[in-house]
Write an enzyme that holds these catalytic residues in place. Structure first.
Site, mmCIF file in Angstrom:
data_model
loop_
_atom_site.group_PDB
_atom_site.id
_atom_site.type_symbol
_atom_site.label_atom_id
_atom_site.label_comp_id
_atom_site.label_asym_id
_atom_site.label_seq_id
_atom_site.Cartn_x
_atom_site.Cartn_y
_atom_site.Cartn_z
ATOM 1 C CB VAL A 104 16.018 -3.366 30.825
ATOM 2 C CG1 VAL A 104 15.469 -3.375 32.236
ATOM 3 C CG2 VAL A 104 16.327 -4.774 30.351
ATOM 4 C CE LYS A 105 17.152 -6.792 25.477
ATOM 5 N NZ LYS A 105 16.836 -7.648 26.633
ATOM 6 C CB THR A 106 17.348 0.750 22.943
ATOM 7 O OG1 THR A 106 18.528 0.038 23.249
ATOM 8 C CG2 THR A 106 17.674 2.212 22.678
#
Ligand SMILES: *Cc1c(COP(=O)(O)O)cnc(C)c1O
Length: 401
Positions: free
Chosen positions: A185-187
């Site tokens: 879910v990270k950028t």
């Protein structure tokens, strides 16, 4: 928010380079790999992108914190200061290395309050871990100045803010080192994965060897090197497929941030109609990654009322004071000293004596701010329809209070 939204042909091409050789291990296999070293290439590109000297890839952002602390010499008997608004990983890593986490208040940056940091420093403090939460900057210049004055290392948990900057300087390069997460879910994402950056070659060398069982990398810089070892390590090695994906995702990072900024501006304009609303303090608005949009109401009652309207419109916001993974008063396993270790470690010393007890009420300033704050995750791809729906709901909320 997440890089998986833009996963595409570029990632597949990088992955195929690895599958074509069949070598998934980042070290060795000199003949068969035909000069394909994806993790090494990802490290070099990531360090260059951040404008620093060295990068060490590892298996996760949590592993990155642990490897960084190991290299900084943190261990049992030490205290490590972090903030009470962060993902549990930050203090899990501190406990796992045997140190005691100490929590500071956050201010309206939603990150570490430097004034409270000063109060929490003791002669046992070995490391300070400010977190650049929700994509934006902690007051890192002030925090590093405090660290320097007390001769304490600063490790920036930049898991949520890859690509973030202050006056053009990348987050993660202000302290002794900075850690990143590339979880799903990270950028930018590699599925699972992490990175540590530093300008300090000796520190990097310790990280490099520690994450590879202590293998002596000194005789073959950048490679695995010899069979010697100078200390006990562990295995946190990233594999080639992750490195391959990381190269493609890094190339898209600035474009991801640009698109998030456009979307965030739309939401911000709509929310500014809410009477008395404030936005989260940004140390440098131009360097925000716009992964999240956080706005602060005058009272917690107003905050609930606004969110009721947003929920009724089908676009409820996150109130992190109710979130069990990111905010101190909700970490009951910390307060209960819950652990699988029969002897009670890391909460209890050998012999069963409790070392440290946490008070759920210990951070009243943070509790006040979080109870008045609403947050929207901002995506890379948001349809015009979705944006209009959110903006209309914010305008409706503005009329309701
Ligand atoms: C995601 C995250 C981590 C941990 O990263 P993983 O790759 O999931 O282990 C650490 N700190 C913060 C602030 C995070 O958001």
């Amino acid at each position: 928010m997440p890089g998986f939204e833009v996963f595409g042909d570029e990632e597949k091409k990088e992955i195929m380079d690895v599958l074509d050789t069949g070598i998934l291990f980042r070290y060795e296999f000199g003949e068969q790999r035909k000069d394909v070293y994806k993790v090494l290439e990802f490290e070099k590109k990531f360090a260059d992108y951040c404008g620093t000297g060295f990068a060490q890839a590892v298996t996760s952002g949590t592993a990155a914190l642990k490897v960084a602390m190991a290299a900084l010499g943190v261990g049992p008997g030490d205290e490590v200061i972090t903030q009470g608004f962060t993902f549990v990983a930050t203090w899990e890593a501190i406990l796992d290395i045997g140190a005691v986490p100490v929590f500071t208040e956050v201010d309206e940056t939603l990150n570490m309050d430097p004034a409270d940091l000063e109060k929490k420093i003791t002669d046992k403090t070995r490391c300070i871990i400010p977190v650049h939460m929700l994509g934006a900057q902690a007051r890192i210049t002030e925090i590093v100045e405090i660290g320097n004055r007390h001769n304490i290392a600063v490790l920036e948990d930049t898991a949520q803010a890859a690509g973030g900057r202050i006056n053009g300087q990348h987050l993660g390069t202000f302290g002794n080192c900075g850690t990143f997460s590339f979880d799903s879910v990270k950028t930018m994402t590699t599925g699972e994965g992490g990175m540590i950056i530093t300008a300090d070659e000796a520190l990097w060398r310790n990280m490099s060897e520690y994450q590879d069982h202590g293998h002596d990398h000194a005789v073959n810089p950048g490679g695995r090197g010899g069979e010697g070892r100078s200390f006990v390590g562990f295995n946190f090695r990233m594999m080639e497929l992750q490195g391959a994906i990381g190269i493609a995702q890094l190339a898209k990072l600035d474009a991801m941030i640009r698109s998030q900024k456009d979307h965030k501006n739309r939401l911000r304009n709509a929310a500014s109609a809410i009477p008395g609303v404030k936005f989260r303090t940004l140390v440098d608005e131009a360097g925000d990654t716009a992964t999240f949009f956080a706005f602060i109401l005058e009272t917690s009652e107003q905050c609930s009322r606004v969110n009721e309207v947003l929920q009724a419109e089908g676009v409820g916001a996150i109130n992190f004071s109710e979130n069990t993974w990111h905010f101190y008063p909700k970490w009951e396993h910390l307060f209960h000293g819950s652990t699988l270790a029969a002897g009670g470690w890391p909460f209890a010393e050998p012999g069963g004596k409790r070392r440290v007890v946490y008070d759920p009420e210990a951070l009243p300033q943070s509790a006040d701010i979080m109870s008045r704050t609403l947050v929207y995750p901002v995506s890379i791809k948001m349809s015009e329809e979705q944006l209009e729906k959110m903006c209309a709901a914010l305008e409706k909320a503005a009329e309701a209070i």
